[in-house]
Design a protein around this motif. Structure first.
Motif, PDB file in Angstrom:
ATOM      1  N   VAL A   1      42.043  38.251  32.716  1.00  0.00           N
ATOM      2  CA  VAL A   1      40.668  38.379  33.209  1.00  0.00           C
ATOM      3  C   VAL A   1      39.672  38.041  32.095  1.00  0.00           C
ATOM      4  O   VAL A   1      38.632  37.412  32.350  1.00  0.00           O
ATOM      5  N   LEU A   2      39.969  38.433  30.872  1.00  0.00           N
ATOM      6  CA  LEU A   2      39.080  38.125  29.760  1.00  0.00           C
ATOM      7  C   LEU A   2      38.942  36.616  29.576  1.00  0.00           C
ATOM      8  O   LEU A   2      37.863  36.109  29.254  1.00  0.00           O
TER       9      LEU A   2
ATOM     10  N   ILE B   1      47.235  45.444  41.417  1.00  0.00           N
ATOM     11  CA  ILE B   1      46.771  45.533  40.037  1.00  0.00           C
ATOM     12  C   ILE B   1      45.252  45.546  39.965  1.00  0.00           C
ATOM     13  O   ILE B   1      44.665  46.226  39.109  1.00  0.00           O
ATOM     14  N   ASN B   2      44.600  44.843  40.869  1.00  0.00           N
ATOM     15  CA  ASN B   2      43.133  44.878  40.886  1.00  0.00           C
ATOM     16  C   ASN B   2      42.608  46.280  41.170  1.00  0.00           C
ATOM     17  O   ASN B   2      41.500  46.634  40.778  1.00  0.00           O
ATOM     18  N   GLY B   3      43.424  47.085  41.858  1.00  0.00           N
ATOM     19  CA  GLY B   3      43.032  48.475  42.078  1.00  0.00           C
ATOM     20  C   GLY B   3      42.895  49.235  40.765  1.00  0.00           C
ATOM     21  O   GLY B   3      42.007  50.082  40.608  1.00  0.00           O
ATOM     22  N   PHE B   4      43.769  48.931  39.810  1.00  0.00           N
ATOM     23  CA  PHE B   4      43.669  49.541  38.484  1.00  0.00           C
ATOM     24  C   PHE B   4      42.537  48.923  37.675  1.00  0.00           C
ATOM     25  O   PHE B   4      41.766  49.626  37.008  1.00  0.00           O
ATOM     26  N   LEU B   5      42.430  47.606  37.728  1.00  0.00           N
ATOM     27  CA  LEU B   5      41.398  46.911  36.952  1.00  0.00           C
ATOM     28  C   LEU B   5      39.996  47.294  37.395  1.00  0.00           C
ATOM     29  O   LEU B   5      39.057  47.310  36.583  1.00  0.00           O
ATOM     30  N   ALA B   6      39.848  47.616  38.667  1.00  0.00           N
ATOM     31  CA  ALA B   6      38.524  47.975  39.200  1.00  0.00           C
ATOM     32  C   ALA B   6      37.948  49.199  38.497  1.00  0.00           C
ATOM     33  O   ALA B   6      36.721  49.338  38.387  1.00  0.00           O
ATOM     34  N   GLN B   7      38.810  50.052  37.983  1.00  0.00           N
ATOM     35  CA  GLN B   7      38.337  51.240  37.271  1.00  0.00           C
ATOM     36  C   GLN B   7      37.612  50.872  35.985  1.00  0.00           C
ATOM     37  O   GLN B   7      36.826  51.665  35.451  1.00  0.00           O
ATOM     38  N   ALA B   8      37.879  49.661  35.488  1.00  0.00           N
ATOM     39  CA  ALA B   8      37.189  49.169  34.292  1.00  0.00           C
ATOM     40  C   ALA B   8      36.173  48.094  34.647  1.00  0.00           C
ATOM     41  O   ALA B   8      35.661  47.397  33.772  1.00  0.00           O
ATOM     42  N   GLY B   9      35.893  47.957  35.944  1.00  0.00           N
ATOM     43  CA  GLY B   9      34.919  46.971  36.389  1.00  0.00           C
ATOM     44  C   GLY B   9      35.419  45.539  36.298  1.00  0.00           C
ATOM     45  O   GLY B   9      34.628  44.606  36.168  1.00  0.00           O
TER      46      GLY B   9
ATOM     47  N   GLU C   1      38.227  42.312  37.692  1.00  0.00           N
ATOM     48  CA  GLU C   1      38.961  41.782  38.851  1.00  0.00           C
ATOM     49  C   GLU C   1      39.699  40.519  38.449  1.00  0.00           C
ATOM     50  O   GLU C   1      39.099  39.584  37.895  1.00  0.00           O
ATOM     51  N   TYR C   2      40.991  40.486  38.715  1.00  0.00           N
ATOM     52  CA  TYR C   2      41.791  39.295  38.456  1.00  0.00           C
ATOM     53  C   TYR C   2      41.629  38.332  39.624  1.00  0.00           C
ATOM     54  O   TYR C   2      41.811  38.696  40.776  1.00  0.00           O
ATOM     55  N   LYS C   3      41.303  37.062  39.310  1.00  0.00           N
ATOM     56  CA  LYS C   3      41.097  36.060  40.348  1.00  0.00           C
ATOM     57  C   LYS C   3      42.150  34.952  40.326  1.00  0.00           C
ATOM     58  O   LYS C   3      42.325  34.243  41.305  1.00  0.00           O
TER      59      LYS C   3
END
Length: 288
Positions: A65-66, A100-108, A110-112
């Motif tokens: 994502v970065l 995994i986006n469910g986890f990433l959403a906690q840090a704002g 999103e994997y695209k």
């Protein structure tokens, strides 16, 4: 100018600092811009998934994502980092993105799935071009016989890495020739270096290390070059123990790919970190 999101990985930040120094210097000399990912984290080094597969996937999804935020392909100079990131991308793109986006959403976040993952070796051949690299060579390595050591993670599994024939690769030999050196074939070039097993099977790994270096010596090589800092560290750092394990008697300089390229580009050996090695590189530099 070619631009990449640069993932150095933890080993370049510490134990293999020479690979970091060489990579940055070489990229600048070739006109390649490396934008280091801000806040990157360790890929898990092929072990994390054995403890927690979901955590390993989430960690590397975040790294991807970065790179997506920069709008750039993600480049590494480590075989294991490349494997871990490409494995993660394959899983995310084939059904596990939502979880995994469910986890990433906690840090704002999103994997695209927009960032590709490549390695310096691949980028130089596929993106930069061998002929363009040849034109940049200022100090042809015409006196050197170089054993190209692939190791395992940059080739396998072929369904994930998928750059060249995993059983008969040619990329290292192609770059070695482009730098003016002579590639030397040797029996151990596709074998695992043992890095990830050194603490659980130390005696066996030392034999692997010794056998690999000895194989290159028997083939007449002046040095080994590898695209992986873990392989470079294993074959260099444990070289005295490896020689003892197999009864070898020849010291073999082991370079990271960026270091060999840097020498051909005319960069100073010290700027490439060649003074940080265990096996002496002085004779090699003198020969060049």
């Amino acid at each position: 100018m070619m631009r990449y999101a640069f993932f150095p990985g933890c080993v370049l930040e510490a134990a293999a600092k020479e690979a970091y120094l060489a990579t940055v210097k070489v990229a600048a000399a070739l006109g390649i811009e490396l934008v280091e990912l801000e806040g990157w984290t360790c890929c898990g080094g092929s072990h994390l998934q054995d403890v927690n597969e979901t955590a390993a996937l989430a960690v590397n999804a975040r790294n991807l994502v970065l790179a997506e935020k920069l709008g750039l392909p993600l480049l590494t100079v480590c075989n294991t980092c490349t494997l871990m990131l490409r494995q993660a991308k394959a899983k995310l793109d084939n059904g596990q993105k939502e979880k995994i986006n469910g986890f990433l959403a906690q840090a704002g976040l999103e994997y695209k799935g927009t960032a590709e993952v490549t390695h310096l070796l691949w980028a130089l051949i596929r993106d930069y071009g061998v002929e363009k690299l040849k034109a940049k060579v200022k100090r042809p390595l015409k006196n050197l016989k170089v054993a190209g050591y692939y190791g395992c993670h940059i080739l396998r599994p072929p369904t994930v890495m998928n750059f060249e024939d995993y059983a008969n690769p040619k990329s290292l030999e192609t770059l070695i020739r482009a730098l003016g050196a002579t590639p030397v074939d040797f029996t151990a070039k596709l074998q695992c270096c043992g890095f990830h097993a050194v603490f659980t099977a130390e005696k066996d790994v030392m034999k692997i290390t010794g056998t690999t270096n000895q194989s290159a010596a028997f083939a007449g090589a002046d040095c080994i070059v590898t695209p992986c800092p873990l392989c470079q560290m294993q074959l260099d750092m444990y070289q005295p123990e490896g020689r003892q394990a197999v009864g070898g008697d020849r010291e073999m300089p082991v370079l990271h790919l960026a270091q060999l390229i840097g020498l051909a580009l005319g960069l100073a050996p010290a700027d490439l970190g060649l003074n940080r090695h265990i096996a002496d590189t002085g004779k090699l530099v003198a020969k060049i």
